[in-house]
Design a protein around this motif. Structure first.
Motif, short mmCIF file in Angstrom:
data_model
loop_
_atom_site.label_atom_id
_atom_site.label_comp_id
_atom_site.label_asym_id
_atom_site.label_seq_id
_atom_site.Cartn_x
_atom_site.Cartn_y
_atom_site.Cartn_z
N GLU A 42 -7.37 3.14 -5.34
CA GLU A 42 -7.33 2.89 -3.85
C GLU A 42 -6.13 2.19 -3.50
O GLU A 42 -5.57 2.55 -2.51
CB GLU A 42 -8.47 1.71 -3.57
N TRP A 43 -5.56 1.15 -4.11
CA TRP A 43 -4.35 0.70 -4.16
C TRP A 43 -3.20 1.57 -3.95
O TRP A 43 -2.23 1.50 -3.15
CB TRP A 43 -3.95 -0.66 -5.08
N THR A 46 -3.46 4.06 -0.82
CA THR A 46 -3.13 3.36 0.64
C THR A 46 -1.84 2.72 0.57
O THR A 46 -1.26 2.64 1.72
CB THR A 46 -4.42 2.25 0.86
N GLY A 47 -1.20 2.56 -0.56
CA GLY A 47 0.01 2.12 -0.60
C GLY A 47 -0.03 0.59 -0.18
O GLY A 47 1.08 -0.11 0.01
N GLU A 48 -1.07 -0.04 -0.01
CA GLU A 48 -1.08 -1.38 0.41
C GLU A 48 -0.91 -2.37 -0.79
O GLU A 48 -1.02 -1.94 -2.05
CB GLU A 48 -2.65 -1.68 0.94
N PHE A 49 -0.29 -3.44 -0.59
CA PHE A 49 0.03 -4.38 -1.49
C PHE A 49 -1.43 -5.17 -2.04
O PHE A 49 -2.26 -5.39 -1.06
CB PHE A 49 0.68 -5.66 -0.99
N TRP A 51 -3.31 -7.61 -2.48
CA TRP A 51 -3.41 -9.23 -1.92
C TRP A 51 -4.71 -9.54 -2.47
O TRP A 51 -4.80 -10.80 -3.00
CB TRP A 51 -3.42 -9.39 -0.45
N ARG A 173 8.53 -4.35 -3.48
CA ARG A 173 7.61 -5.38 -2.39
C ARG A 173 8.45 -5.93 -1.36
O ARG A 173 8.32 -7.09 -1.06
CB ARG A 173 7.35 -6.82 -3.47
N ASP A 175 7.85 -4.96 1.27
CA ASP A 175 7.13 -5.04 2.52
C ASP A 175 6.43 -6.35 2.52
O ASP A 175 6.08 -7.03 3.83
CB ASP A 175 5.95 -3.91 2.56
N VAL A 176 6.23 -7.23 1.44
CA VAL A 176 5.34 -8.44 1.71
C VAL A 176 6.29 -9.73 1.05
O VAL A 176 5.87 -10.74 1.24
CB VAL A 176 4.39 -8.57 0.87
N GLU A 219 3.24 2.82 -5.28
CA GLU A 219 3.98 1.69 -4.89
C GLU A 219 5.38 2.09 -4.10
O GLU A 219 5.88 3.00 -4.46
CB GLU A 219 4.52 0.66 -5.73
N LYS A 220 5.59 1.36 -2.69
CA LYS A 220 6.70 1.87 -2.09
C LYS A 220 8.03 1.14 -2.32
O LYS A 220 7.73 -0.06 -3.01
CB LYS A 220 6.43 1.69 -0.52
#
Length: 390
Positions: A42-43, A46-49, A51, A173, A175-176, A219-220
């Protein structure tokens, strides 16, 4: 403790203490309880960090493993950091990479070389999971050739500040991250001497971050530009002649990069063992076929061997940073081992190894990053040979 964990320790040249065994068991239990493996795809998609995973690690005190006690951490060694990251990578490479800097080089560089102001302000935030750090070395024209970097820092005598101009590429990282550890030149002189490092907070005027580029692992990676970014002089980690100091800190990243490779190889092996035990071909489980057994054995031999080298490099740090020679050997062996092991695991899964709903293919993709980050095997081999030949 699992049978597997007991076997790993009994075979170790660097026997773990009771506290280290407890730490590893605690990390494994959290990873399983929070479903790191189940959410890993899933991570990526979606490319989401991640968290939720990072906050879970912080809540368990694992994100603060190597941060000094006086700054909200547990004061653990590089060995403890390697143990925790291996357990994370065993389930989810995305989360292992998300926590690498906090457990490893970024937090340790701040602890070792940061000013009193920097340590007091940022290390507790890193320990709690409220601040993510990013290390920025690579530029479009300066990858392995670090001496070609052009990002420059200059002192402004009128304000007492440091001014940074330039840019970085392929940064994790972006993005965050709330704080960037940026390698810079302090002059246009060639070679090693002018290279050092500074800290640049995310909200610094003149800092811009692009939208990121997609990667094989989900990961972007981001490009950063610095247009007259002004920072306090207290945010300098290393001035001229500081490259050797920062390179020493980066040996820790190499060691933990290797630990992640060992972890994801072990995760792939675990998945393969479970699969071949239940998959029936020719009237019996795959695990009963000698050819399959030999592939599993080859994986085990390589994983165990690489783990010993990672532990050797981490144990030799003795509270400082890992030795360049030991870290380079551990990284080369572990990175290349993970590629071979995960490739075998895809083969063990057969056609199912090509499907994204099965774990084999993602372990293979994850393994490919290890040799790219923290210094390539080719660069590490050059360093190893120089040490042997000097």
């Amino acid at each position: 403790m699992s049978e597997l964990a007991t076997h790993e320790t009994s075979a170790a040249s660097f026997a773990l203490s009771a506290e280290q065994e407890e730490l590893r068991s605690r990390a494994r239990a959290l990873v399983e309880r929070e479903g790191f493996a189940e959410r890993s795809l899933e991570w990526e998609q979606t490319g989401e960090f991640p968290w939720a995973n990072v906050k879970a690690l912080a809540g368990e005190g694992l994100l603060a493993t190597t941060i000094p006690v006086e700054h909200g951490g547990n004061g653990g060694s590089w060995m403890e950091g390697a143990l925790v990251l291996e357990e994370i990578a065993r389930a989810c490479w995305v989360t292992a990479m998300a926590s690498l800097g906090e457990i490893g080089v970024q937090s340790q560089a701040l602890a070792a070389y940061g000013s009193d102001e920097v340590r007091a302000k940022y290390l507790p935030q890193i320990a709690s999971g409220d601040l993510i750090c990013s290390v920025c070395i690579t530029e479009e024209q300066a990858g392995s050739d670090i001496f070609s970097m052009s990002t420059i820092a200059t002192d402004d005598p009128d304000s007492g500040e440091v001014v940074v101009n330039g840019g970085k590429a392929l940064i994790s990282r972006g993005d965050v991250a709330g704080l960037f550890v940026v390698y810079v030149r302090w002059s246009q002189d060639p070679g090693m001497r002018p290279i050092g490092a500074v800290l640049i907070p995310r909200d610094t005027p003149g800092l811009t971050i692009d939208e990121g580029r997609e990667t094989l692992g989900g990961e972007k990676l981001y490009a950063l530009s610095f247009d007259t970014c002004r920072i306090p002089a207290s945010y300098v980690l290393a001035r001229e002649n500081g490259f050797k100091k920062m390179l020493t800190a980066f040996n820790g990243q190499r060691c933990l990069n290797a630990a992640i490779s060992v972890g994801l190889a072990q995760g792939a092996q675990d998945a393969a063992v479970a699969y071949v035990k239940q998959r029936v071909q020719g009237g019996k489980a795959l695990a009963e076929h000698q050819g399959i057994q030999w592939m599993i054995a080859d994986n085990e031999i390589e994983i165990q061997s690489a783990r010993q080298l990672v532990w050797r490099a981490a144990a030799a740090a003795s509270g400082g940073f890992p030795n360049r020679h030991d870290a380079a050997i551990a990284k080369v062996v572990s990175n290349e081992m993970a590629l071979r092991v995960t490739d075998r695991v895809v083969q063990l899964f057969g056609g199912h190894g090509w499907l994204k709903e099965f774990p084999a293919e993602r372990f293979l993709r994850w393994a490919r990053y290890g040799p790219l980050g923290g210094g390539t095997p080719q660069i590490q081999r050059t360093a190893i040979a120089r040490e042997v030949l000097k």
